[in-house]
Design a protein around this motif. Structure first.
Motif, mmCIF file in Angstrom:
data_model
loop_
_atom_site.group_PDB
_atom_site.id
_atom_site.type_symbol
_atom_site.label_atom_id
_atom_site.label_comp_id
_atom_site.label_asym_id
_atom_site.label_seq_id
_atom_site.Cartn_x
_atom_site.Cartn_y
_atom_site.Cartn_z
ATOM 1 N N ARG A 464 0.890 -1.286 -0.033
ATOM 2 C CA ARG A 464 0.016 -0.133 0.101
ATOM 3 C C ARG A 464 0.866 1.187 -0.069
ATOM 4 N N VAL A 471 -2.149 2.589 -9.336
ATOM 5 C CA VAL A 471 -1.881 1.363 -9.041
ATOM 6 C C VAL A 471 -1.341 0.432 -9.964
ATOM 7 N N GLU A 536 -1.187 -0.861 -15.248
ATOM 8 C CA GLU A 536 -1.357 0.212 -14.339
ATOM 9 C C GLU A 536 -2.728 0.846 -14.582
ATOM 10 N N SER A 539 -6.172 4.773 -9.524
ATOM 11 C CA SER A 539 -6.622 4.082 -8.290
ATOM 12 C C SER A 539 -8.082 3.693 -8.104
ATOM 13 N N TRP A 542 -9.042 0.386 -9.816
ATOM 14 C CA TRP A 542 -8.152 -0.760 -10.008
ATOM 15 C C TRP A 542 -9.047 -2.129 -9.739
ATOM 16 N N ILE A 635 1.298 -5.966 -6.493
ATOM 17 C CA ILE A 635 0.588 -5.044 -6.578
ATOM 18 C C ILE A 635 0.945 -3.856 -5.655
ATOM 19 N N GLY A 637 0.495 0.383 -4.852
ATOM 20 C CA GLY A 637 -0.369 1.607 -5.107
ATOM 21 C C GLY A 637 -1.345 1.921 -4.028
ATOM 22 N N ASP A 638 -2.105 2.829 -4.231
ATOM 23 C CA ASP A 638 -3.163 3.379 -3.613
ATOM 24 C C ASP A 638 -4.482 2.458 -3.175
ATOM 25 N N ILE A 639 -4.195 1.351 -2.435
ATOM 26 C CA ILE A 639 -5.093 0.213 -2.244
ATOM 27 C C ILE A 639 -5.149 -0.181 -1.061
ATOM 28 N N ARG A 802 5.650 3.591 -8.947
ATOM 29 C CA ARG A 802 4.836 2.281 -8.325
ATOM 30 C C ARG A 802 5.054 1.022 -9.055
#
Length: 873
Positions: A464, A471, A536, A539, A542, A635, A637-639, A802
């Protein structure tokens, strides 16, 4: 207003007493800073008899100043863990450095000294002139660059945009010390320079340091050359025959300058026509009609009126028809544009800006371009608002307004056909007629990691990182070229292209359309040691992006029609490789180095192997070599981490476990070959010769691989021994570089250079002299420190994205190195000693293992012709 989630960067602007402007964008999640100096001068400001002077000045500013000798500027920045370079365009000259945040003062000092107190040494100018002449010759070997230069030369009759930014051989030879000094004094003044600093910095500290370093820069606003370009009143066309495998085509239309309100609608049109796989030109002309092998659209938004360009590559027999089809499809957009297509363009534009803001250098470049070209460092906001305001009638209006036959210029580079060759003027007249006919009709967020092994053995790694609304996903298997036998050569590459050409219930067009609607990218990837999928997404999309990626991995349909098309395009790529002398050289080198080992083959395969691969062959190969149970998925990213684990488990966890078919790969034979077997040639009629000098290299898990990286850094780069000797001191080459490519089996170490054919022997001698020196004497403490700083800084710069982090995690896990070991890179590089590097030189730079591969014009030497693996007149 900007969309929710758009990363707005606050810009502090300072104008100093002498007129210099500084823009600072502080706040960045990585410890990186970019420093850029945008000088408001380019080739469009040159007098007619001084073509190329802006570019020569840019080169010479790296050749020393009052505080820095030749090469010292680059070494200073590399010693601080960074990179420095420059470029010249029609309208600007930009000096840019990116490095660790603790060294921002080094970059400001170095760029400041370069812009305030350069030295023009006649001997250095003579050497650099030869380097630039090599650069010009290299451009003549690139058909894509040649057709672009031909287009601008024909489209403009008065404006300096008609001349190449780099100048011509004749004009560069004429330039002397006086012309350079006068040009520098006229344009390198404070009122004409914009400094941009972006990254993890203190704005107050930056402002004080810039004020101290640049206060001595003289004021003055240069008189801008504003030549009037008369309106075009009839279509124009130019064509030339070259030794190429396919036709290179461009159609350009005059459009307004960058800040004009029509440019937003023109950008939308370009996105819809040719800036993605689902765009109209590739989808209709390449995929459906099979008329072209590639098609693109682009707006050259410049300080003065620019060009809207439609481009394509095609078979020679289809060149004329392709010109008309490009214009026809563009004008059809004015009549048939659905609201959904506009949405795709808006998302694509937003996604492009978001990704640009992900790195410090991307932010600096955005601000610098906007400030210099549009007069507003925050012009990106204005641009996005205009994009969002574009409606169907706006696109139709600009296409009808600017894509008129009398406003069109066609340029073409055509393959030579000695037995049935039409004069270029014949094609030009027919192209003009075709066009006429067609047109008439901030805070650092917390980062958390998690590794999960699913019940079937698949490995999932989740990180994260909500600092940017992006993402990245990387799905990786061990495999690639290494697991292919001769009959399956190119199978992994073909599979990589096919995975997104239809999956689940979607066909190829629907997959591409879905990717664009999600504001993302999705593609298969294949290399020497691996195979996988890269994706990609914005977000906010995703979840849907993961579903689409899973569909492509688990349920590829491998449609026969798409397979035929991709095989044909892959064969076209194989043919096109033969036009690229550097690729020919490396292919020749691999064949000589690896013999029967799979690494000797190209990832594209051969015409024979690809031609024989059926759909069943491909499906069986996929099932045998790439089972889900041996997949690694990263994975980043913003998750939400737990959400990601749950969704991936749902998609992939029910697939049964299965082992991949083990490859039958014998170790490459690296010793015992004669000198004649280690010296190979190919012949291409090009302006330059290309040389690869190489050796067997390291494996991905070799203990001395970090020492080898340091060794390559000392040899390569602008501050390295090879560049300093072959280019700066002797002026033998335009380009020289050093490479270390690791593999599951031993990879390779290679020196690559391009030079004039008559300098080839001297260049090879110089390379071997440098290799002998480093084998005998190792490296200095200063070289070790500089190389370590450069490698660590470059790694930090690369890992801003990312996608880079996802790549590193996935590949380190797949190769058995441990998914977290990528983060130990800095410590591993700093642990290398000079003795380690000396040992690596003895291990990897062995004279009895040296292989040389040369690509040059036809040689009269019988021995060279006898040892040639391939030849081409």
């Amino acid at each position: 207003m900007l969309a929710a989630g758009f990363a707005v960067h606050d810009v502090e602007t300072h104008r100093f007493d002498n007129g210099l402007v500084l823009h600072v964008a502080a706040g960045h999640p990585a410890p990186v800073v970019a420093v850029q100096a945008w000088v408001g001068v380019g080739s469009a400001d040159e007098a007619s008899g001084q073509a190329g002077v802006a570019h020569v000045v840019e080169h010479m500013l790296f050749k020393g100043s009052t505080r820095y000798g030749v090469g010292e500027l680059t070494r200073t920045i590399e010693r601080a863990g960074g990179e420095i370079n420059a470029w010249t365009s029609f309208d600007t000259t930009v000096f840019h450095a990116v490095l660790g945040r603790d060294h921002v003062d080094s970059a400001i000092d170095a760029i400041g000294d370069t812009l305030l107190a350069p030295r023009v040494d006649p001997d250095e100018l003579a050497r650099e002139r030869q380097v630039i002449l090599e650069e010009i010759r290299q451009g003549t070997d690139d058909p894509a660059r040649s057709v672009a230069q031909s287009l601008f030369a024909a489209a403009y009759v008065a404006h300096p945009y008609r001349r190449p930014v780099i100048g011509t051989a004749e004009s560069v030879v004429r330039l002397g010390e006086r012309e350079l000094v006068e040009f520098f004094r006229s344009y390198y003044v404070a009122d004409n320079v914009t400094l941009v600093v972006a990254g993890d910095v203190d704005p107050g500290y930056v402002r004080r340091h810039v004020e101290k370093r640049f206060r001595a820069m003289p004021s003055g606003r240069p008189a801008r050359r504003t030549p009037h370009e008369p309106a075009q009143t009839a279509p124009r066309a130019v064509a030339a025959h070259r030794d190429v495998s396919e036709a290179y085509l461009s159609v350009g239309f005059h459009v307004p300058q960058a800040r004009h309100c029509d440019v937003a609608a023109l950008d939308v049109a370009a996105i819809l026509l040719g800036e993605s796989e689902s765009a109209r030109l590739p989808r209709r002309l390449r995929d459906r009609e099979e008329l072209v092998t590639g098609a693109y659209a682009h707006v050259h938004a410049l300080r003065d009126p620019g060009l809207f360009v439609l481009s394509a590559t095609a078979k020679a027999r289809d060149a004329e028809k392709s010109v008309g089809a490009l214009v026809d499809q563009a004008l059809a957009l004015a009549e048939d544009l659905e609201p959904a297509e506009l949405d795709k363009a808006r998302i694509a534009a937003e996604g492009g800006l978001v990704r640009q803001l992900e790195t410090a250098q991307g932010r600096a470049r955005t601000i610098g371009w906007n400030a210099t070209m549009a007069g507003d460092p925050q012009f990106a906001h204005v641009y996005l608002d205009r994009i969002r305001g574009v409606r169907r009638h706006d696109v139709a209006s600009v296409l009808r307004k600017y894509l008129r036959p009398e406003n069109a210029t066609v340029a073409a580079i055509l393959p030579e056909r000695p037995k049935a060759r039409r004069a270029p003027s014949v094609f030009a007249r027919q192209a003009e007629a075709r066009v006429r006919k067609t047109a008439a009709a901030t805070a650092h967020p917390a980062i958390t990691d998690k590794r999960v092994v699913l019940a079937n053995g698949m490995v999932l790694i989740v990180r994260r990182d909500p600092s940017v609304p992006v993402v990245a996903m990387r799905a990786v298997w061990r495999g690639g070229l290494r697991v292919e036998d001769g009959d399956h050569a190119g199978a992994s590459t073909l599979l990589a292209r096919m995975l997104t050409r239809g999956c689940g219930e979607r066909d190829a067009t629907q997959v591409a359309d879905r990717v664009d609607r999600l504001g993302g990218s999705l593609a298969g990837v294949a290399g020497r040691n691996s195979f996988g999928v890269a994706a990609e997404w914005l977000s906010r999309n995703w979840h849907d992006g993961l579903d689409l990626m899973a569909d492509c991995v688990l349920r590829p349909t491998l449609p026969p029609g798409e397979l035929s098309r991709e095989k044909r395009l892959l064969l076209d790529d194989q043919v096109a490789q033969g036009d690229n002398p550097s690729q020919v050289a490396f292919k020749l080198f691999s064949q000589a180095l690896y013999g029967e080992h799979p690494y000797s083959r190209d990832v594209l395969g051969t015409a024979r192997s690809v031609g024989r691969l059926s759909r069943d062959d491909l499906a069986d190969f996929y099932a045998a070599q790439y089972p889900v149970s041996q997949l690694t998925l990263a994975i980043v990213g913003d998750i939400d981490v737990d959400d990601a684990v749950a969704r991936v488990t749902k998609q992939f966890g029910t697939v049964k476990a299965k082992k991949a078919q083990p490859p039958n790969v014998a170790a490459p034979v690296l010793d015992g070959r004669s000198a004649a077997d280690r010296e190979v040639y190919a012949f291409l009629e090009r302006a330059q010769a290309h040389l690869v000098v190489g050796f067997p290299g390291a494996t991905v898990d070799a203990k001395d691989r970090f020492a080898l990286e340091v060794l390559i850094a000392v040899l390569g780069g602008q501050g390295g021994r090879l560049f300093g000797e072959l280019r700066d001191k002797q002026g033998l080459v335009y380009r020289v570089s050093a490479h270390s490519v690791e593999g599951v089996d031993p990879g390779f170490v290679a020196i690559y250079l391009s030079c004039a054919p008559d300098k080839l022997e001297a260049s090879l001698t110089a390379v071997n002299d440098q290799l002998a020196r480093i084998r005998a004497g190792g490296i200095t403490a200063d070289e070790l420190s500089r190389a370590q700083s450069y490698l660590v800084g470059s790694h930090q710069i690369a890992m801003q994205r990312r996608s880079a982090v996802a790549n590193a995690m996935a590949y380190h896990e797949a190769y058995g190195l441990g998914w977290q070991t990528w983060s130990d890179y800095d410590d591993a590089i700093h642990a290398v000693t000079a003795a380690d590097v000396a040992a690596a030189a003895q291990t990897y730079l062995r004279e009895d293992r040296e292989v040389t591969a040369t690509v040059r014009p036809k040689s009269q030497t019988k021995g060279a012709q006898k040892r040639s693996r391939t030849s081409k007149s």
